[in-house]
Write a protein that holds these residues in place. Structure first.
Motif, mmCIF file in Angstrom:
data_model
loop_
_atom_site.group_PDB
_atom_site.id
_atom_site.type_symbol
_atom_site.label_atom_id
_atom_site.label_comp_id
_atom_site.label_asym_id
_atom_site.label_seq_id
_atom_site.Cartn_x
_atom_site.Cartn_y
_atom_site.Cartn_z
ATOM 1 N N LYS A 179 0.827 -1.206 0.000
ATOM 2 C CA LYS A 179 0.000 0.000 0.000
ATOM 3 C C LYS A 179 0.865 1.261 0.000
ATOM 4 N N ASP A 180 1.953 1.242 0.754
ATOM 5 C CA ASP A 180 2.856 2.395 0.762
ATOM 6 C C ASP A 180 3.410 2.670 -0.630
ATOM 7 N N LYS A 181 3.796 1.608 -1.330
ATOM 8 C CA LYS A 181 4.335 1.784 -2.679
ATOM 9 C C LYS A 181 3.266 2.311 -3.633
ATOM 10 N N ALA A 182 2.076 1.727 -3.552
ATOM 11 C CA ALA A 182 0.992 2.158 -4.442
ATOM 12 C C ALA A 182 0.628 3.617 -4.190
ATOM 13 N N TYR A 183 0.574 3.989 -2.916
ATOM 14 C CA TYR A 183 0.214 5.378 -2.595
ATOM 15 C C TYR A 183 1.343 6.327 -2.988
ATOM 16 N N GLY A 184 2.579 5.884 -2.806
ATOM 17 C CA GLY A 184 3.709 6.706 -3.237
ATOM 18 C C GLY A 184 3.677 6.940 -4.734
ATOM 19 N N ASP A 185 3.362 5.895 -5.491
ATOM 20 C CA ASP A 185 3.250 6.038 -6.949
ATOM 21 C C ASP A 185 2.115 6.990 -7.308
ATOM 22 N N TYR A 186 1.024 6.881 -6.575
ATOM 23 C CA TYR A 186 -0.134 7.757 -6.816
ATOM 24 C C TYR A 186 0.241 9.225 -6.582
ATOM 25 N N LEU A 187 0.921 9.493 -5.479
ATOM 26 C CA LEU A 187 1.319 10.865 -5.172
ATOM 27 C C LEU A 187 2.313 11.393 -6.193
ATOM 28 N N ASN A 188 3.229 10.524 -6.635
ATOM 29 C CA ASN A 188 4.197 10.938 -7.662
ATOM 30 C C ASN A 188 3.491 11.280 -8.969
ATOM 31 N N SER A 189 2.436 10.528 -9.292
ATOM 32 C CA SER A 189 1.703 10.798 -10.534
ATOM 33 C C SER A 189 0.990 12.145 -10.459
ATOM 34 N N LEU A 190 0.481 12.483 -9.267
ATOM 35 C CA LEU A 190 -0.151 13.789 -9.100
ATOM 36 C C LEU A 190 0.870 14.903 -9.336
ATOM 37 N N ASN A 191 2.063 14.699 -8.828
ATOM 38 C CA ASN A 191 3.123 15.693 -8.991
ATOM 39 C C ASN A 191 3.503 15.860 -10.452
ATOM 40 N N LYS A 192 3.648 14.730 -11.149
ATOM 41 C CA LYS A 192 4.097 14.785 -12.546
ATOM 42 C C LYS A 192 3.079 15.483 -13.441
ATOM 43 N N LYS A 193 1.802 15.299 -13.133
ATOM 44 C CA LYS A 193 0.749 15.892 -13.971
ATOM 45 C C LYS A 193 0.449 17.342 -13.610
ATOM 46 N N ALA A 194 0.960 17.794 -12.485
ATOM 47 C CA ALA A 194 0.608 19.127 -11.991
ATOM 48 C C ALA A 194 1.347 20.238 -12.735
ATOM 49 N N GLU A 195 0.697 21.368 -12.847
ATOM 50 C CA GLU A 195 1.336 22.578 -13.367
ATOM 51 C C GLU A 195 1.763 23.419 -12.169
ATOM 52 N N VAL A 196 3.055 23.437 -11.895
ATOM 53 C CA VAL A 196 3.585 24.126 -10.707
ATOM 54 C C VAL A 196 4.431 25.314 -11.146
ATOM 55 N N LYS A 197 4.119 26.475 -10.596
ATOM 56 C CA LYS A 197 4.900 27.685 -10.847
ATOM 57 C C LYS A 197 5.648 28.063 -9.580
ATOM 58 N N ASP A 198 6.970 28.003 -9.631
ATOM 59 C CA ASP A 198 7.801 28.366 -8.494
ATOM 60 C C ASP A 198 8.091 29.863 -8.573
ATOM 61 N N LEU A 199 7.516 30.621 -7.638
ATOM 62 C CA LEU A 199 7.644 32.086 -7.655
ATOM 63 C C LEU A 199 8.517 32.589 -6.514
ATOM 64 N N ARG A 200 9.345 31.717 -5.949
ATOM 65 C CA ARG A 200 10.151 32.117 -4.789
ATOM 66 C C ARG A 200 11.238 33.106 -5.158
ATOM 67 N N LYS A 201 11.737 33.071 -6.379
ATOM 68 C CA LYS A 201 12.864 33.936 -6.754
ATOM 69 C C LYS A 201 12.389 35.299 -7.205
#
Length: 310
Positions: free
Chosen positions: A288-310
């Motif tokens: 379950k840990d592996k499956a959930y980790g894969d799920y969370l990674n997939s959310l990250n890969k599909k996300a549009e993230v704008k880093d505005l820290r700089k």
């Protein structure tokens, strides 16, 4: 009394700041956007306080991070905070899609036995952010339950896992050890005087010890050279002969110990049938840990993230 270790994967322990806005952040700078949802400087700072506090407790004990001396560590924690903030936004977006709601009553139940005022004072977090943090922790596990609901482990898989991880189901050999832990040397010396006068070690442990082992009369089970205990304690314990008690209190980062040695015991491997249910549960959790980790990674890969820290 055991050594403290900083767990880098705080996220997997549920230590996530919340995705909803617990208070007015109109004046807070936006440092990132995740699929259009904003992460503010205030949210980031609150979560970083949590990570710093956790690090100080698990690694430094009673110490504090120094802005100059620990600059590299603080920088790593800040980067970790940013990554966790991105992921928590994704979790709350998933919660909206899946119509998952976390009620205030669920947070109240989770916190009913906790000293929140002391935690807030020590960590520097604001209460509204902390309560929202707890909501995210509850959300984290609710989504995990949904994602992994159909995952199971067969007996054949469990038998292979058992053979591959036999050490997990082996009781280590060593010296049976009990201890009494107190905060001051004076307390330890007073208890030692009672022991020398003939008082029962287990009864005194139940009465005075601050270690959870007090419920078992101070019994810690067998320890050996590989046991994960602070050096001062382990060295003093392993010098004892069966039935012997340390002649003086042993000081460690946890306090002052009075240590009693019991019998020497051999290591014991628990047969599969004896621990089958535990093995199945361990394997299922790993899957379950592996499956959930894969799920969370997939959310990250599909996300549009704008880093505005700089």
């Amino acid at each position: 009394m055991k050594k403290r270790y900083f767990l880098v994967a705080l996220l997997l322990l549920g230590l996530l700041v919340a995705g909803c806005k617990p208070g007015s952040q109109a004046q807070s700078k936006v440092i990132a956007e995740v699929n259009g949802d904003k992460i503010t400087q205030t949210e980031f700072d609150q979560h970083l306080k949590l990570l710093k506090f956790t690090y100080e407790k698990q690694v430094l004990g009673t110490g504090k991070l120094d802005a100059v001396k620990d600059k590299e560590t603080i920088s790593k924690l800040a980067e970790q905070s940013y990554k966790e903030m991105v992921l928590q936004k994704l979790l709350w977006q998933e919660a909206e899609k899946q119509k998952i709601n976390i009620k205030d009553s669920e947070v109240d139940e989770a916190l009913k036995d906790q000293d929140i005022k002391t935690f807030l004072a020590d960590s520097g977090m604001e209460e509204n952010y902390f309560r929202q943090e707890m909501k995210t922790q509850i959300l984290y596990w609710k989504i995990r339950d949904k994602v992994t609901a159909k995952i199971s482990a067969s007996e054949a898989e469990a038998q292979k896992y058992y053979q591959d991880n036999i050490g997990q189901y082996t009781e280590p050999g060593g010296m049976q050890v009990a201890h009494i832990l107190v905060a001051t040397e004076k307390e330890a010396l007073d208890i030692l005087a009672q022991l020398k006068a003939g008082s029962d070690f287990a009864e005194l442990a139940k009465q005075y010890s601050t270690c959870p082992s007090k419920e078992r009369g101070g019994d810690l089970g067998p320890i050996n050279e590989n046991s994960n205990y602070v050096t001062e304690f382990k060295e003093a314990a392993l010098k004892l002969q069966p039935g012997e008690i340390t002649r003086e209190p042993v000081k460690s980062e946890a306090g002052y110990h009075l240590i009693k040695a019991g019998d020497k015991v051999e290591s014991k491997v628990h047969p599969f049938e004896e621990v089958k249910n535990s093995v199945v549960a361990d394997l299922e959790n790993q899957k379950k840990d592996k499956a959930y980790g894969d799920y969370l990674n997939s959310l990250n890969k599909k996300a549009e993230v704008k880093d505005l820290r700089k």
